[in-house]
Design an enzyme around this catalytic site. Structure first.
Site, mmCIF file in Angstrom:
data_model
loop_
_atom_site.group_PDB
_atom_site.id
_atom_site.type_symbol
_atom_site.label_atom_id
_atom_site.label_comp_id
_atom_site.label_asym_id
_atom_site.label_seq_id
_atom_site.Cartn_x
_atom_site.Cartn_y
_atom_site.Cartn_z
ATOM 1 N N ASP A 1 -8.269 4.057 -3.079
ATOM 2 C CA ASP A 1 -9.109 4.539 -1.981
ATOM 3 C C ASP A 1 -10.236 5.155 -2.701
ATOM 4 O O ASP A 1 -10.519 6.400 -2.488
ATOM 5 C CB ASP A 1 -8.555 5.183 -0.967
ATOM 6 N N ASP B 1 0.745 -1.181 -0.078
ATOM 7 C CA ASP B 1 0.160 -0.091 -0.071
ATOM 8 C C ASP B 1 0.771 1.309 -0.098
ATOM 9 O O ASP B 1 1.999 1.321 0.730
ATOM 10 C CB ASP B 1 -0.833 -0.223 1.307
ATOM 11 N N GLU C 1 2.939 4.691 -4.462
ATOM 12 C CA GLU C 1 3.232 5.421 -5.551
ATOM 13 C C GLU C 1 4.460 6.081 -5.397
ATOM 14 O O GLU C 1 4.969 6.464 -6.695
ATOM 15 C CB GLU C 1 2.020 6.794 -5.392
#
Length: 288
Positions: free
Chosen positions: A225, A153, A156
């Site tokens: 999300d 998670d 990026e």
């Protein structure tokens, strides 16, 4: 792996070993098939902030994780755990990360520290062979404990200072120069680590960031999300089709949405679950 195409129990999050066991038991009681249970960040700390980077079980909440994983596996349920590339200065691994040269640096040659939602942190330099070996050791230990699914998670990365210096084994690049390849390189690291221990077993690596070609590392992307609303559901078909055109075929979304208000829209939730039937991965998700 075939189990990755089944039904997942997933939310933010399961707070303890007992709660995790109870969820699996409830699925059996109601005769719902269950192939995996996904543990968010409470597996390594009791609170949202301050613990990221521990990369080890909170034994107060999960006193016997090895037994839990084994018991779930005997029931046909695989354990998936979240990891992130951020090592907080308050985590138990901060000093180890510094000593092993595992973090992106600043121009003074020190770990580039910065603040974000979860605390004061450094970022694992996944391009650097020293950092790769250090980071891989945690995946090896979790694999030995029985974990079989890997959730990467914030890859990026979610916060990535432009002046972070990454060491590509002698070639120095800034955060801005290397940003878009970070998730891809992280997935490769996890895949290569798992292949050392089970070369004939297909990995399950769930990440929300990657690049062209990331699918060869067993990556299963999801769309992040997303808003828990009709406007969150609407673009999901288009997003998966776009990723499919780039070769990322095993995509999915947080079924039912994730972020937003507390109002529960029953019809929207049902429609999102129905849409999920037509994606390879079926993972309803939620906040508490």
């Amino acid at each position: 792996p075939r189990w990755a195409l089944g039904n997942f129990a997933s939310r933010f999050g399961y707070h303890s070993e007992q709660e995790t066991r109870d969820v699996a038991a409830k699925f059996r009681e109601l005769d719902f098939p269950l192939d995996a249970i996904v543990l968010d960040l409470f597996w390594f700390g009791p609170d949202i902030q301050g613990h990221m980077g521990n990369l080890d079980w909170d034994r107060k909440a999960f006193p016997t994780p090895e037994n839990m994983i084994s018991d779930l596996s005997k029931q046909g349920v695989q354990t998936v755990v979240i990891t992130e590339p951020f090592i907080l200065t308050t985590s138990k691994n901060w000093q180890s990360a510094v000593e092993h040269q595992a973090l992106a640096k600043n121009h003074a040659g020190q770990p580039r520290r910065f603040d974000f939602y979860f605390g004061n942190t450094g970022l694992v330099d996944v391009f650097n062979s020293n950092a790769q070996q250090w980071f891989a050791s945690f995946y090896t230990r979790l694999y030995d404990q029985g974990v079989r699914g890997w959730w990467g998670d914030l890859g990026e990365p979610e916060v990535h200072p432009a002046d972070s210096l990454h060491n590509l084994d002698g070639v120095i690049a800034t955060g801005d120069e290397i940003h878009n390849a970070y998730g891809h390189k992280w997935a490769e690291l996890v895949n290569d680590t798992l292949r050392l221990h089970a070369k004939d077993t297909r990995p399950m690596i769930m990440m929300r960031s990657g690049f062209l070609g990331s699918q060869r590392f067993g990556m299963i992307p999801w769309t992040g999300d997303v808003s828990r609303s009709w406007n969150g559901l609407k673009p999901q078909v288009e997003l998966s089709l776009q990723m499919g055109m780039f070769g990322l075929g095993y995509t999915h979304s947080d079924l039912g949405g994730f972020a937003g208000g507390e109002q529960f829209d029953k019809e929207m939730y049902i429609r999102w679950l129905q849409y999920g039937v037509f994606q390879p991965v079926y993972r309803p998700h939620a906040q508490e």
